[in-house]
Write a protein that holds these residues in place. Structure first.
Motif, short mmCIF file in Angstrom:
data_model
loop_
_atom_site.label_atom_id
_atom_site.label_comp_id
_atom_site.label_asym_id
_atom_site.label_seq_id
_atom_site.Cartn_x
_atom_site.Cartn_y
_atom_site.Cartn_z
N UNK B 1 0.85 -1.19 0.00
CA UNK B 1 0.00 0.00 0.00
C UNK B 1 0.90 1.25 0.00
N UNK B 2 0.55 2.22 -0.81
CA UNK B 2 1.37 3.43 -0.85
C UNK B 2 1.09 4.28 0.39
N UNK B 3 2.02 5.14 0.66
CA UNK B 3 1.87 6.00 1.83
C UNK B 3 0.62 6.87 1.69
N UNK B 4 0.40 7.38 0.48
CA UNK B 4 -0.75 8.27 0.31
C UNK B 4 -2.05 7.50 0.49
N UNK B 5 -2.08 6.24 0.03
CA UNK B 5 -3.30 5.45 0.20
C UNK B 5 -3.54 5.17 1.68
N UNK B 9 -6.71 6.40 4.12
CA UNK B 9 -7.58 5.52 4.90
C UNK B 9 -7.92 6.09 6.27
N UNK B 10 -7.06 6.95 6.77
CA UNK B 10 -7.30 7.54 8.09
C UNK B 10 -8.47 8.53 8.07
N UNK B 11 -8.86 8.90 6.91
CA UNK B 11 -9.95 9.87 6.78
C UNK B 11 -11.24 9.09 6.58
N UNK B 61 5.79 16.81 -3.20
CA UNK B 61 5.65 16.74 -4.66
C UNK B 61 5.27 15.32 -5.09
N UNK B 62 5.97 14.33 -4.53
CA UNK B 62 5.67 12.93 -4.88
C UNK B 62 4.21 12.61 -4.60
N UNK B 63 3.75 13.07 -3.43
CA UNK B 63 2.36 12.76 -3.05
C UNK B 63 1.38 13.46 -4.00
N UNK B 64 1.67 14.72 -4.31
CA UNK B 64 0.78 15.48 -5.19
C UNK B 64 0.70 14.85 -6.57
N UNK B 65 1.85 14.41 -7.06
CA UNK B 65 1.87 13.88 -8.42
C UNK B 65 1.38 12.44 -8.49
N UNK B 66 1.20 11.81 -7.31
CA UNK B 66 0.61 10.46 -7.35
C UNK B 66 -0.91 10.55 -7.38
N UNK B 67 -1.43 11.76 -7.37
CA UNK B 67 -2.87 11.94 -7.51
C UNK B 67 -3.58 12.20 -6.20
N UNK B 68 -2.82 12.26 -5.09
CA UNK B 68 -3.46 12.50 -3.79
C UNK B 68 -4.02 13.92 -3.75
N UNK B 69 -5.13 14.09 -3.05
CA UNK B 69 -5.66 15.44 -2.91
C UNK B 69 -4.94 16.12 -1.74
N UNK B 70 -5.23 17.40 -1.57
CA UNK B 70 -4.47 18.18 -0.59
C UNK B 70 -4.63 17.62 0.83
N UNK B 71 -5.85 17.19 1.15
CA UNK B 71 -6.08 16.63 2.48
C UNK B 71 -5.25 15.38 2.71
N UNK B 72 -5.17 14.53 1.69
CA UNK B 72 -4.38 13.30 1.83
C UNK B 72 -2.90 13.62 1.97
N UNK B 74 -1.68 16.30 3.31
CA UNK B 74 -1.55 16.78 4.70
C UNK B 74 -1.45 15.60 5.65
N UNK B 75 -2.39 14.67 5.48
CA UNK B 75 -2.45 13.52 6.40
C UNK B 75 -1.18 12.70 6.32
N UNK B 76 -0.68 12.50 5.10
CA UNK B 76 0.54 11.70 4.94
C UNK B 76 1.73 12.39 5.60
N UNK B 77 1.89 13.67 5.33
CA UNK B 77 3.03 14.39 5.89
C UNK B 77 2.93 14.44 7.42
N UNK B 78 1.71 14.58 7.90
CA UNK B 78 1.50 14.64 9.36
C UNK B 78 1.91 13.32 10.01
N UNK B 79 1.61 12.22 9.29
CA UNK B 79 1.96 10.92 9.87
C UNK B 79 3.46 10.63 9.75
N UNK B 80 4.12 11.23 8.75
CA UNK B 80 5.54 10.95 8.54
C UNK B 80 6.44 11.88 9.34
N UNK B 81 5.94 13.08 9.64
CA UNK B 81 6.78 14.08 10.31
C UNK B 81 6.18 14.45 11.66
#
Lengths: 629, 111
Positions: B1-5, B9-11, B61-72, B74-81
């Motif tokens: 599963x990708x990080x963005x996916x 899921x947390x949402x 940038x990676x997350x944005x270009x993988x098709x994730x929306x802004x909220x996703x 945010x959520x990914x970066x929040x979980x990683x940092x």
């Protein structure tokens, strides 16, 4: 992610971020990546987080930072015992240093910047490859020494002062070039190509370790089998470049890039590599448009081609604005006005999977014959040779026959001979007259709008006196060739090419700058280089046979001087207004705007296009300096 | 599963989030991106601007270009940092504004 990033993410987006490693010799600090201990509480370490990281190794008493590539690994491994096949190049260099010390350099073939901590001698040793393809800069700050192949990375360190070298910037506006060891930062020095340096308790000392043709020694000319040896060395040079990854070739219609394309196409197919892309710019000016030849070559070689209209590659805002923007974010003020268009072309190559770009740069320097040969021929009373040289130049360049007569007889012939003799005579008999002449010459060639501040003007004059008027007598041809190794201008060009590649994550390589090839070309006599009675005879005849319908047998050098002038003339006003003048250079005391502006207006009004480069370079230095002040 | 996916899921439902967070972005077709170690270099082929993204911005940038929306994103970066969400949101907004201003991405508005 590092801990620092986790705690404080920065959404930094922008150009000119400091990328590259810095090797630091000095006191050890927490978090440093240590390469080797260097005495009590000191170490050689990597600081800064810039990518890409160089290879490092620590073997016995020797610590090494190696950035680059070695071409002769197998040969080295045979001579060095105990090197595992999977060893890094840093380890090979460490073992080579342990065996040969500083004398290891003639054994190394490749493109590199090397830093060695020699624990046994308690000294730091650095070297830059023979042609200087990998830059190497250093800054001494107190007891610490910082070394890097990236100027940006060096000056991004808080401890390295970023004061600009005002005199070097002002020199450039006078059409003079600083000593090769200087950079545009006062605290940062350059290790020139083919040089090594030691830092001991006595300080830093550098020396040339590679000289393809030492002056004063008999030249070992290669004549009989010159063509065969050239073909082998050229093939090896292209092959080395292709080893770097899927390639694109900047293909113009000239002999240099065409000869590289022909060899690269053949070499790639033989070795099962992807066929290189031909990356071409189509200039709008008929005087420098070579589209039919570019298309013909790519077609005949079966190369896929991207042909980009120059105006598209120059960018939406025009070439001048693109060049200023690129200069603003470059490590050094831009040298190549056309670079934005070529960066665009490189990015188009990147989109097509090219990780390596081959260019024809170096062909003019090393395949061609300098006109200063005329001085050697006159001093040897070889007037038949002088006539042959004139005929060759006439058939190879678009310059008029009469201009060439003047050039051969005086500018490149009689004048350097007489000047050299006169300077030498005055030095012995009337040094005060010589000094006065020199001062008059410097005053005449320093524009009145440069360096209005007395202190800077004095410094400028002292530098000019030190660097001009050295008598040069004899071996003019060889001296001119060697100037391409020792002069700042080609060095800046090579460094700019390296940085442009690094910024895009590509390698930009020029087979004609291959050190083994250059060493051979130094030794091939001028009449062999001009075989067939035209310049670049070593490749011209082969290309004429390979592409019989494209006219290489009689092709003359295409230049874009008039196109450059037309671009500057057209875009100057808009660029100047957007820039808002040159307040930074004025504040630094480098220019007097009240005198400069009328001069520039006059140059534009009277279309003195030969001085447009000086105008362009002034705003070029302004944007670069403004970003750093 | 990708990080963005995983982050998505947390949402509970994308429709629970503000409309701005559902914004998606499309890379300008004139932009060439090249990864260099952990960094990303962007070249805009019409303006010839070069942008270098390092560390966190390259990850965004990676997350944005993988098709994730802004909220996703945010959520990914929040979980990683380990970062204050308000600070992260402000920096992400700035980052996106710069990318849009430099025409490196277009807002796709979820369409």
């Amino acid at each position: 992610m590092t801990v620092a990033d986790l705690a404080a993410p920065r959404m930094d987006v922008g150009a000119g971020a400091a990328t590259g490693w810095v090797a630091a010799l000095g006191a050890w600090r927490d978090g440093d990546s240590i390469v080797a201990p260097a005495g009590r509480n000191r170490s050689l370490r990597l600081v800064g987080g810039g990518a890409p990281r160089p290879a490092t190794a620590h073997v016995a008493t020797c610590g090494v930072v190696f950035d680059g590539v070695l071409h002769n690994r197998a040969e080295l491994d045979r001579r060095l015992e105990g090197v595992a096949p999977a060893a890094s190049d840093a380890e090979r260099v460490a073992r080579a240093y342990l065996r040969w010390g500083a004398d290891m350099l003639p054994h190394l073939r490749g493109l590199f910047a090397i830093v060695v901590w020699d624990g046994e001698r308690d000294q730091l040793f650095c070297a830059r490859d023979r042609m200087g393809i990998h830059p190497l800069y250093y800054a001494e700050v107190g007891e610490d020494l910082f070394v890097s192949s990236s100027l940006d990375a060096l000056v991004a360190l808080p401890s390295v002062p970023t004061t600009l070298n005002r005199a070097a910037l002002a020199d450039r506006l006078c059409g003079r070039w600083s000593a090769i060891g200087e950079t545009y930062y006062a605290a940062v020095n350059r290790l020139p190509s083919g040089h090594a340096m030691r830092r001991t308790s006595r300080g830093v000392e550098s020396y040339r370790y590679w000289d393809p043709a030492p002056l004063g020694q008999p030249m070992q000319w290669v004549r009989d089998d010159a063509v065969e040896r050239f073909d082998d060395a050229f093939d090896r040079a292209v092959s080395r470049c292709l080893d770097s990854g899927p390639a694109g070739i900047f293909l113009s219609g000239g002999l240099d890039s065409v000869s590289i394309a022909a060899l690269a196409a053949e070499n790639s197919r033989d070795r099962g590599y992807p066929v290189p892309w031909a990356l071409s710019l189509a200039f709008p000016d008929p005087e420098c448009n070579e589209e039919s030849v570019q298309r013909g070559v790519a077609h005949d070689l079966g190369l896929p081609q991207a042909m980009i209209p120059f105006d598209v590659a120059a960018g939406r805002d025009g070439l001048l604005m693109s060049a200023l923007e690129l200069s603003r974010t470059s490590a050094q003020p831009l040298l190549n006005f056309w670079l934005p268009a070529y960066m665009h072309l490189a990015a188009e190559g990147q989109r097509r999977g090219c990780t390596t770009i081959l260019t024809g740069s170096g062909g003019d320097e090393w395949l061609g014959v300098s006109s200063y040969l005329a001085a050697d021929l006159i001093s040897a009373f070889d007037f038949r040779g002088l006539y042959e040289l004139w005929r060759t130049q006439r058939k190879s360049y678009t310059t008029s026959s009469w201009s060439l007569v003047k050039d051969m007889a005086w500018y490149f012939g009689g004048k350097p001979l007489l000047t050299g003799a006169a300077v030498e005579m005055l030095r012995r008999t009337a040094p005060s007259v010589l000094d006065a002449n020199k001062r008059r010459f410097i005053a005449r060639t320093t524009p009145d709008w440069v360096a209005p501040e007395p202190e800077l003007r004095r410094e400028l004059n002292e530098r000019a006196e030190r660097n001009t008027g050295q008598p040069e007598f004899g071996q003019f041809y060889l001296r001119t060739m060697k100037r391409a190794l020792d002069h700042l201008l080609p060095t800046l060009e090579v460094e700019e090419t390296f940085d442009a590649g690094r910024r895009l994550g590509q390698r930009k390589l020029s087979p004609y700058w291959d050190a083994d090839l250059v060493e051979l070309l130094f030794r091939i006599p001028p009449d062999v280089l001009n075989r067939g009675g035209r310049s670049k005879g070593l490749v011209r005849q082969a290309m004429a046979r390979r592409f019989p319908h494209l006219g290489f047998e009689a092709q003359k050098k295409v230049v874009a001087v008039n196109y450059f002038a037309s671009v500057v003339h057209r875009e100057w006003q808009g660029g100047w207004e957007r820039l808002g003048g040159v307040p930074t250079l004025e504040r630094l005391g480098i220019v007097d705007v009240s005198k400069m502006e009328p001069t520039f207006r006059e140059l534009l009004a009277t279309q003195q296009s030969r001085k447009y480069f000086n105008m362009w370079d002034t705003i070029n230095l302004e944007v670069w300096a403004r970003e750093r002040c | 599963m990708t990080v963005s996916a995983a982050a998505a899921e947390n949402v509970t439902s994308p429709h629970d989030r503000p409309a701005a967070d559902r914004s998606r972005f499309r890379v300008n077709p004139n932009v060439v991106a090249q990864r260099m170690g952990g960094d990303v270099v962007l070249v805009h082929l019409r303006t010839n601007q070069i942008c270098e993204l390092s560390d966190t911005s390259a990850r965004a940038w990676d997350l944005l270009t993988s098709g994730a929306d802004k909220g996703s994103v945010m959520a990914s970066l929040e979980s990683e940092f380990d970062v204050d969400p308000a600070q992260l949101r402000a920096e992400l907004d700035d980052f996106l504004a710069v990318l849009i201003e430099r025409e490196l991405i277009d807002a796709n508005d979820g369409r």
